[in-house]
Design an enzyme around this catalytic site. Structure first.
Site, PDB file in Angstrom:
ATOM      1  CG  ASP A 408      -1.808   1.161   1.314  1.00 52.31           C
ATOM      2  OD1 ASP A 408      -2.320   1.580   0.272  1.00 52.31           O
ATOM      3  OD2 ASP A 408      -2.007   1.686   2.431  1.00 52.31           O
ATOM      4  CB  THR A 410      -2.051   6.416   2.029  1.00 50.35           C
ATOM      5  OG1 THR A 410      -2.206   6.914   0.708  1.00 50.35           O
ATOM      6  CG2 THR A 410      -2.306   7.510   3.036  1.00 50.35           C
ATOM      7  CD  GLU A 496      -7.888  20.844  -1.838  1.00 46.37           C
ATOM      8  OE1 GLU A 496      -8.607  20.757  -0.818  1.00 46.37           O
ATOM      9  OE2 GLU A 496      -8.332  21.062  -2.972  1.00 46.37           O
TER      10      GLU A 496
END
Length: 1132
Positions: A408, A410, A496
């Site tokens: 994986d 993340t 973000e």
């Protein structure tokens, strides 16, 4: 009709298996309708394997599927029924021990799963019934119930969001346990029910939901909610933005109300959970193959002895004596039955060639060996104050055979924390502040951008996002950045937050959003307010995100950010070159880059855009297509402002670990639910993709402009197959450097994978082509993967040609399916819960610990258990071959050569402890060398030490020594009077001499193979020999009252009084070990002459030549003379 609506709402969707109708509140839609409760499953979660009633039969059935266990059961029954030379206890006790220990271990593991299920099923939930909030257990929720969920609670089933405590009906949640993303995601209530915020309000709601039947795809949902008011029906479309998934956690919202549409084992989380099957290692498969060979040897011996017995008895002189004379009729009447019982008796007599005690020793070795992994201080993490965890000890040796690693991203490769590094504005690079400017890397641009451009760029960073504010009293688990306003930032994307924090570093602070009015504090501490008019959300096809805002002065701006390849063709050509230099340099440094652009609009232009967007958003048919066209029309003719560089921080030593795994011959694949750009940037950072790697893409972006996507996909597959497989140069013998040919990396997303694995007629052919392409790539990245798709990828590789050993590693519940599917599952004890760690075979604190787990522990465990298996077959062949030869000299009367005590204790006491200690402690190469030289791992790949050639060597060695023992003692007994007084030795003395020579030889053979001596090795090796001598003296020196006959009385002590016996035993031991001793002496002489450190291994360990994607035909001599090994320090 519903199917038509679904097809229009979701064009291109795969065929659904049916629909279901859900009555909201489990009440009729209108007073005139009658309500019949549909039959749906309850909300219980079941992950356990056994129940109280089926545990014993089911567990026994699974254990007796093992060929060895079933064989020993048959032998035990034969001993119990037929009059055999040995007692049933000799086979029954070891078998009972193995079955009992295994059942207890598996029962305990299943009890833990039962306890986890009970915690979930008995958890408290709140259901709205009769305008009241009723407390219930989670397992009692039914489809149609309206459920209340509060902040920081987990959704107990799949819910359609009806309303929330927020005015706009939205809520935020984290889905870390589902798709591995711990960031916040926003979900929206159905517009017709968003105002229903109290329990009493739902009493007036009459509605039904028509939706698809349960399916595992986390990112797809199609449904229609029909709301009835005064006999009028108002339909509302439902999509994944309205569906709250079981396992997700409510965040930043006081409470929400939702209606249950999928419950229990029909929820998407449960459908993505793959049942835990019992994993078997390659070593166990080799054991079964070797058992079949030895079983054939056993059957041959029994058949030969049975045939020769009746052939020998055909001679009247060898028939029964005169005082036991029988009539011919009596002899012939039961001849076949007697032949069969004689065959069974010989089977029991030679049964010890099948090493039943090997299974006991293997179980103990695996169980005790697992503690060494848990005790390893180098795999202890001081941050979480935990070390490695072993959930199953059955696969220790499989850690040394891994060929494919599926990881994986993340939380496994990265820490899931984005950090703003730098930005460039109009070609000028800014690091720490606006005053700290640096010269560009491109053409000669000196100085700074204009003040207006700087401020416009920073305003774009503060406005072009979906970041929300969270007050400190509401704690969150997602990415957060503190602000001066006693709050923190939360977002569905961690980058973000990094960009907003980056703008804050340069003096522009985002202060939050209230009712679509965004507040920004500028460098002069003045508050600027912008009205957010529209948000053009990010999607993987456009790879852009935009906002339309209106300033206090009435100016309307479009701010856009996105990947460079999706932005450069939409801005003025003259602005690209000076920004492109920075973007390319940041990409080479492994940072994730985004370009920022803007466009100023007049009111007429905005009115046209506003109308186009509203029409697209309200469309019930082809909504996605119309929105995509509107976004494409709006995001044109922009002005490029600059670019940003953000780093997704890798875990410590993640890149070094991947490089070590590659050097060890393993292929590393990244399987993630994350976006393509984020995953791709991480792959470069962790060195999975190199700068010279040519990337091949099979993604939605490649297929979007084609009407027949399947045909275009097939064309791409055939093109890539031609380049990588058909036209690739053949690899010649010798070391192949990566630099000698082009490296390829493959990127594929979940949608494209679904097309490849679809059920059409050509799927199998193109699936094989896809697999061949993947196997030719140095690295593979699979993004936007649902949990079940991860498991499908692992299964596809696992079942490919050669059945390569696979390993999956992940940290979230979304990784559980692939962890369970792989041969070996590794869980990371990360921030996203412990589901992966609980369901894995092994759990480690960080990804970097995978290096030592495989290269050191895996290597050593494989070598140890492979030697254990070969040694057991060898010593049992040495043990039984004299017994077989003895039948030729006792008239095939089934007379045992050894006493019953020796038969029982040979494997249990006399020879078991030395090999157990060896299999736990042996280090043929020290751990530092194994960890620093990953290439050593390749020498044991493909089960090299348990191939047929090493097995044949051990078998021939056992046969040679068995023949030497028997005929050596036979020659000694040519004069049966071995004492000076003329006393004759008998058959028990003959057997005792053979047995003594046997015990000493096989024990000393193991001592010669030992390279790593500890006090425990000395204790068990010399202690076992001493125990045998002491036991034999006492066993024959005392009259035991519980024995019917004392056959061994004073035999051993009397045997030791003969000098001839002593001399014979010593000579036979030296003769048996002579080949081993000569080989060791020759090696030591060569080592002393060359004055070089050589690669020392146990004599009978068989290492193979390397043959994989990176190294080919790597010869042993070249390997031994490599610089790495010459400089290594090996164990003494």
């Amino acid at each position: 009709m519903f199917r038509m609506v679904c097809n229009r709402l979701c064009p291109g969707e795969e065929k659904r298996v049916g629909t279901r109708t859900v009555y909201v509140g489990r009440q009729p839609a209108s007073e005139t309708d009658s309500y019949i409760a549909p039959k749906f499953c309850d909300n219980r979660i079941v992950s356990s394997k056994y129940t109280v009633w089926n545990f014993i039969p089911k567990n026994l059935f699974e254990q007796f599927r093992r060929i060895a266990n079933f064989y020993f059961l048959i032998i035990f029954l034969v001993q119990a029924i037929v009059d055999t030379p040995t007692s049933p206890v000799t086979s029954g006790l070891p078998l009972f021990f193995v079955i009992t220990v295994t059942a207890i271990k598996q029962g305990y593991e299943d009890w833990l799963r039962h306890r986890a299920d009970r915690e979930v099923n008995k958890s408290t939930v709140y259901v709205i019934e009769n305008s009241k909030c009723v407390k219930k257990e989670s397992e009692k929720i039914k489809v149609g119930d309206i459920v209340e969920v509060r902040d920081d609670e987990t959704f107990p089933c799949d819910l359609i969001l009806l309303s929330s405590s927020c005015d706009d009906g939205a809520c935020t949640a984290t889905t870390a346990s589902l798709d591995g993303e711990s960031n916040f995601k926003t979900y929206y209530a159905v517009r017709e029910t968003a105002a229903l915020c109290t329990e009493e309000a739902f009493d007036t709601l009459s509605a039904t939901i028509e939706c698809e039947q349960p399916q595992p795809d986390l990112y797809k949902f199609v449904g229609v909610m029909n709301t009835y008011t005064n006999q009028d029906m108002k339909p509302s479309s439902l999509g994944p933005e309205n569906l709250l998934l079981k396992g997700a956690t409510l965040k930043n919202t006081k409470k929400i109300y939702g209606v249950a549409v999928y419950t229990g084992m029909e929820t998407k989380m449960a459908l993505n959970y793959q049942g835990k099957s019992q994993k078997r290692s390659a070593v166990e498969k080799s054991i079964n193959a070797f058992l079949i060979v030895y079983l054939c040897i056993l059957l041959s011996k029994a058949s030969i002895c049975t045939a020769l017995k009746y052939l020998w008895q055909n001679n009247p002189a060898n028939d029964e004596p005169w005082y036991n004379l029988k009539t011919r009729k009596e002899k012939e009447s039961f001849k076949l039955l007697k032949m069969f019982t004689d065959f069974l008796s010989f089977m029991v007599l030679f049964n010890f060639i099948i090493p039943v005690s090997m299974y006991v020793t293997v179980e103990m070795q695996k169980f005790l060996g697992s503690f060494f992994i848990a005790w390893d201080k180098e795999m202890y993490d001081s941050e979480i104050k935990e070390g490695a965890l072993v959930n199953t000890s059955d696969l220790n040796e499989e850690l040394g055979q891994v060929e494919y690693v599926f990881t994986d991203k993340t939380g496994t490769l990265t820490e899931n924390t984005m950090e703003f590094i730098e930005c460039c504005i109009d070609g000028y690079k800014y690091n720490d502040s606006m005053e700290n400017m640096t010269v560009t890397d491109g053409p000669a641009f000196f100085g700074k951008a204009t003040k207006d451009r700087e401020e416009l760029f920073l305003r774009a960073l503060c406005l072009c996002h979906t970041v929300e504010m969270k007050k400190e009293e509401c704690q969150t688990d997602g990415p957060a950045g503190s602000t001066e306003n006693n709050g923190s930032y939360i977002s569905s994307s961690p980058d973000e937050i990094a960009l907003v924090n980056g703008a804050k570093k340069y003096g522009f602070t985002y202060m939050g959003n209230e009712n679509d009015y965004m507040r920004v504090k500028n460098q002069r501490n003045e508050m600027e307010i912008f009205q957010r008019l529209h948000v053009l959300n990010f999607d993987p096809v456009r790879r852009r995100m935009s906002v339309l805002v209106k300033s206090n002065t009435g100016d309307i701006f479009l701010f856009c950010k996105g990947a460079d390849s999706s932005m450069f063709d939409r801005v003025a050509p003259g602005e690209i070159e000076r920004i492109k230099v920075h973007v390319e340099q940041n990409a080479l440094d492994g940072y994730r880059t985004l370009c920022v652009a803007f466009k100023k609009l007049n009111q007429e232009e905005f009115d046209k855009i506003d109308k186009q967007l509203n029409e697209a958003k309200l469309a019930l048919t082809d909504r996605e297509t119309k929105l995509a066209k509107a976004f494409d029309d709006i995001e044109t003719d922009m002005r490029l402002l600059g670019a940003t560089a953000v780093e997704d921080r890798l875990q410590e030593q993640a890149a070094e670990t991947i490089e070590a795994l590659h050097a060890a011959g393993m292929k590393v694949w990244v399987l993630t639910g994350d976006k393509l750009e984020t995953a791709k940037s991480t792959c470069y950072s962790c060195r999975l993709f190199q700068n010279n790697t040519e990337l091949l893409e099979l993604t939605t972006r490649n297929l979007e402009n084609y009407d027949r996507k399947e045909e275009r996909l097939q064309e791409l597959l055939l093109e890539y197959h031609r380049r990588l497989v058909q036209d690739a140069p053949k690899i010649k013998s010798g070391i192949k450097s990566w630099s000698e040919s082009q490296e390829y990396g493959l990127i594929i997303d979940g949608s494209t994978l679904s097309l490849i694995l679809s059920s059409n007629s050509n799927a199998s052919h193109f699936k094989n082509i896809f697999l061949e392409i993947c196997q030719k790539c140095t690295a593979v990245l699979c993004c936007r993967m649902a949990p079940l798709q991860k498991a499908q990828i692992v299964k596809m590789v696992k079942n490919s040609k050669g059945n390569p050993i696979t390993l999956s590693v992940g940290d979230g519940a979304n990784d559980v399916s692939m962890i369970l599917e792989a041969h070996v599952g590794i869980g990371i004890k990360g921030r996203e819960g412990r589901q992966a760690a609980r369901n894995s075979d092994y759990a480690v604190p960080k990804f970097k610990h995978l290096r030592k787990l495989l290269l050191v522990h895996g290597h050593l465990y494989y070598v140890r258990i492979a030697h254990l298996v070969q040694y057991f077959f060898y010593k049992n062949l040495c043990f039984i071959l004299p017994q077989f030869l003895y039948q030729f000299f006792c008239g095939f009367s089934q007379q045992p050569l050894y006493d019953a005590a020796y038969l029982t204790m040979y494997n249990i006491c006399f020879t078991s402890m030395p090999i157990l200690a060896y299999s736990l402690l042996e280090q043929h190469i020290n751990t530092e060398t194994l960890n620093s030289n990953p290439k050593l791992y390749m020498r044991i790949s493909d089960n090299a030490m348990l191939q047929w050639l090493p097995f044949l060597y051990w078998t021939l060695l056992g046969a040679f020594q068995g023949l030497l023992f028997f005929f050596g003692v036979y020659l000694l007994f040519q004069n049966p009077s071995l004492d000076g007084n003329g006393q004759v030795f008998g058959n028990w003395s003959f057997g005792s001499i053979v047995f003594t020579t046997l015990v000493f030889t096989v024990t000393l053979k193991l001592a010669l193979d030992t390279r790593y001596w500890t006090w425990l090795n000395h204790l068990v090796i010399w202690g076992s020999l001493a125990f045998y001598v002491i036991f034999s003296i006492f066993w024959g020196g005392i009259i035991w009252p519980f024995l019917k006959q004392q056959r061994m009385y004073f035999v051993f002590s009397h045997m030791l009084t003969s000098v001839s016996v002593w001399l014979a035993i010593i000579l036979l031991i030296l003769s048996s070990l002579y080949p081993e001793i000569v080989l060791i002496i020759i090696k030591n002489i060569k080592s002393a002459n060359s004055k070089k450190l050589q690669f020392q291994l146990p004599v009978l360990v068989s290492y193979k030549n390397v043959e994989n994607g990176y190294l080919s035909g790597f010869k042993t001599l070249e390997y031994k003379s490599s610089t790495l090994l010459l400089n290594s320090k090996l164990c003494e």
